[in-house]
Design an enzyme around this catalytic site. Sequence first.
Site, PDB file in Angstrom:
ATOM      1  N   GLU A 103      24.355 -29.503   3.305  1.00 57.15           N
ATOM      2  CA  GLU A 103      22.967 -29.965   3.208  1.00 57.15           C
ATOM      3  C   GLU A 103      22.840 -31.107   2.210  1.00 57.15           C
ATOM      4  O   GLU A 103      22.264 -32.163   2.512  1.00 57.15           O
ATOM      5  CB  GLU A 103      22.064 -28.805   2.787  1.00 57.15           C
ATOM      6  CG  GLU A 103      20.626 -29.183   2.545  1.00 57.15           C
ATOM      7  CD  GLU A 103      19.920 -29.609   3.817  1.00 57.15           C
ATOM      8  OE1 GLU A 103      19.446 -30.760   3.861  1.00 57.15           O
ATOM      9  OE2 GLU A 103      19.853 -28.809   4.754  1.00 57.15           O
ATOM     10  N   ASP A 107      21.836 -35.009   2.967  1.00 57.64           N
ATOM     11  CA  ASP A 107      20.641 -35.597   2.365  1.00 57.64           C
ATOM     12  C   ASP A 107      20.969 -36.892   1.629  1.00 57.64           C
ATOM     13  O   ASP A 107      20.262 -37.901   1.773  1.00 57.64           O
ATOM     14  CB  ASP A 107      20.004 -34.611   1.379  1.00 57.64           C
ATOM     15  CG  ASP A 107      19.334 -33.438   2.066  1.00 57.64           C
ATOM     16  OD1 ASP A 107      19.299 -33.420   3.299  1.00 57.64           O
ATOM     17  OD2 ASP A 107      18.867 -32.541   1.354  1.00 57.64           O
ATOM     18  N   SER A 314      15.478 -31.046   7.790  1.00 54.34           N
ATOM     19  CA  SER A 314      16.046 -31.539   6.539  1.00 54.34           C
ATOM     20  C   SER A 314      16.813 -32.836   6.753  1.00 54.34           C
ATOM     21  O   SER A 314      17.279 -33.434   5.781  1.00 54.34           O
ATOM     22  CB  SER A 314      16.952 -30.483   5.903  1.00 54.34           C
ATOM     23  OG  SER A 314      17.926 -30.034   6.805  1.00 54.34           O
ATOM     24  N   ASP A 355       3.920 -40.967  19.229  1.00 55.94           N
ATOM     25  CA  ASP A 355       3.324 -39.663  19.508  1.00 55.94           C
ATOM     26  C   ASP A 355       4.267 -38.823  20.376  1.00 55.94           C
ATOM     27  O   ASP A 355       4.788 -39.290  21.390  1.00 55.94           O
ATOM     28  CB  ASP A 355       1.988 -39.855  20.224  1.00 55.94           C
ATOM     29  CG  ASP A 355       1.146 -38.598  20.231  1.00 55.94           C
ATOM     30  OD1 ASP A 355       1.540 -37.621  19.567  1.00 55.94           O
ATOM     31  OD2 ASP A 355       0.094 -38.610  20.887  1.00 55.94           O
ATOM     32  N   GLY A 369      -1.986 -36.934  19.950  1.00 52.97           N
ATOM     33  CA  GLY A 369      -2.483 -36.954  18.579  1.00 52.97           C
ATOM     34  C   GLY A 369      -1.736 -35.970  17.695  1.00 52.97           C
ATOM     35  O   GLY A 369      -0.591 -35.617  17.964  1.00 52.97           O
ATOM     36  N   ASP A 371      -0.479 -32.558  16.118  1.00 53.17           N
ATOM     37  CA  ASP A 371      -0.287 -31.176  16.558  1.00 53.17           C
ATOM     38  C   ASP A 371       0.611 -30.461  15.545  1.00 53.17           C
ATOM     39  O   ASP A 371       1.330 -31.104  14.774  1.00 53.17           O
ATOM     40  CB  ASP A 371       0.332 -31.120  17.954  1.00 53.17           C
ATOM     41  CG  ASP A 371       1.651 -31.842  18.058  1.00 53.17           C
ATOM     42  OD1 ASP A 371       2.628 -31.387  17.432  1.00 53.17           O
ATOM     43  OD2 ASP A 371       1.732 -32.873  18.758  1.00 53.17           O
TER      44      ASP A 371
END
Length: 396
Positions: A103, A107, A314, A355, A369, A371
């Site tokens: 991780e 990152d 992530s 979108d 839009g 959600d």
Amino acid sequence: MKTESQHLSVAELSRRYAFPKDFDGSGETLGIIAMAGGYHRSDIEAMFRSIDRPMPELIDVGVPSPDGRGANRPSSMADLAALAKALRAEQVPTQLDALATLETTMDVQLAAAFAPGARVVVYFAPARQPAGLYYTLLTAVHDSVNRPSVLSISWGWPEPRKLADSAELQEIMVGARELFDLARSRGITLCASSGDTGSGDPAEGDTPKAGEGRFPGADWVQFPASSPYALACGGTTLDGSSESSWNIRLAGHSYASGGGASRAFDRPTWQQGVIGDALGPRGRGVPDVAGLADQRFGSTFFAGGETLGSAGTSAATPLWAALITRLNQALGTRLGHLNPRIYRLAAADPTLFRDVIAGTNGEFQASDGWDPVTGWGSPHGERLLEALREDLQQHP
């Protein structure tokens, strides 16, 4: 069955999301919150050789606490390589202790690769528990030497059902309100992963296969993404030129873009009347935005000398952190608490985002839009830059 991978390069994904070409984050500092594990410098070097860029300025900060100090403590290269090979083959991994290093490694590489001119500071937590997150954010927000303008947080915990479920997390969530407000006042943007268990609580068990019904513990969100002060980042997948919500089966488990309504934080004013009826009158809606989370298409990064595709919300989080770092450079200012601007701008012009209208995270369906699966969608950096430039003139 193993699925075919079509990893996108950093350059390809930057073009797809229209990252501003003339800006690379120079003069800015991007902070990475690392709750455990660490990284091997050789993997970072391999990443930057692959994209033909010089190594970024990379600084480690060990966070102090009453129980000790954090440090860069990566798993062995052998364990990390074995984990990477298992994940690439879509097998259940046995080197679970190496997941934290994977991780942190991902990152750092994504943040630095997508904002290659920025200084990257990695804040190593003294513990993986919520208290460790608090001390790490406390250090980063008060860091008067490096002065990060953006923080990327790929870690989190499901909001507790009640105090008795997680007294420590509840205490941290209360204490973090003042800390997050301080970050806002110092112009620091907090980007946080919305979680990888869809609308469900991972404490309830495994999620269903992609496309199947409700997730266990439906409509549960993750802190710190659920804080109104955080830019909550959900996940998407790609299919040619189209994009849908991330919801897959990998190595024996199901994963999907985290989203729903907070039980701990009221709906902020900038969401009221904007996010529609998806959540009814309930709390703060998650996520705000989204980005690529599917490991089949994610940008290649290096772990234990092996290659993988970036995966999970992530992965979307440092992507967004890097974009905001470049926007800060382009605008000559710190955007800081970006959410009110994003919601005002997106409500007026949804084309500022790509979108996402297909897919589900269990309880909720992606739609036109905003959600509670992918928020407003994935970025169109150039359009967002121009809209922010105009908005800053009208609303300094």
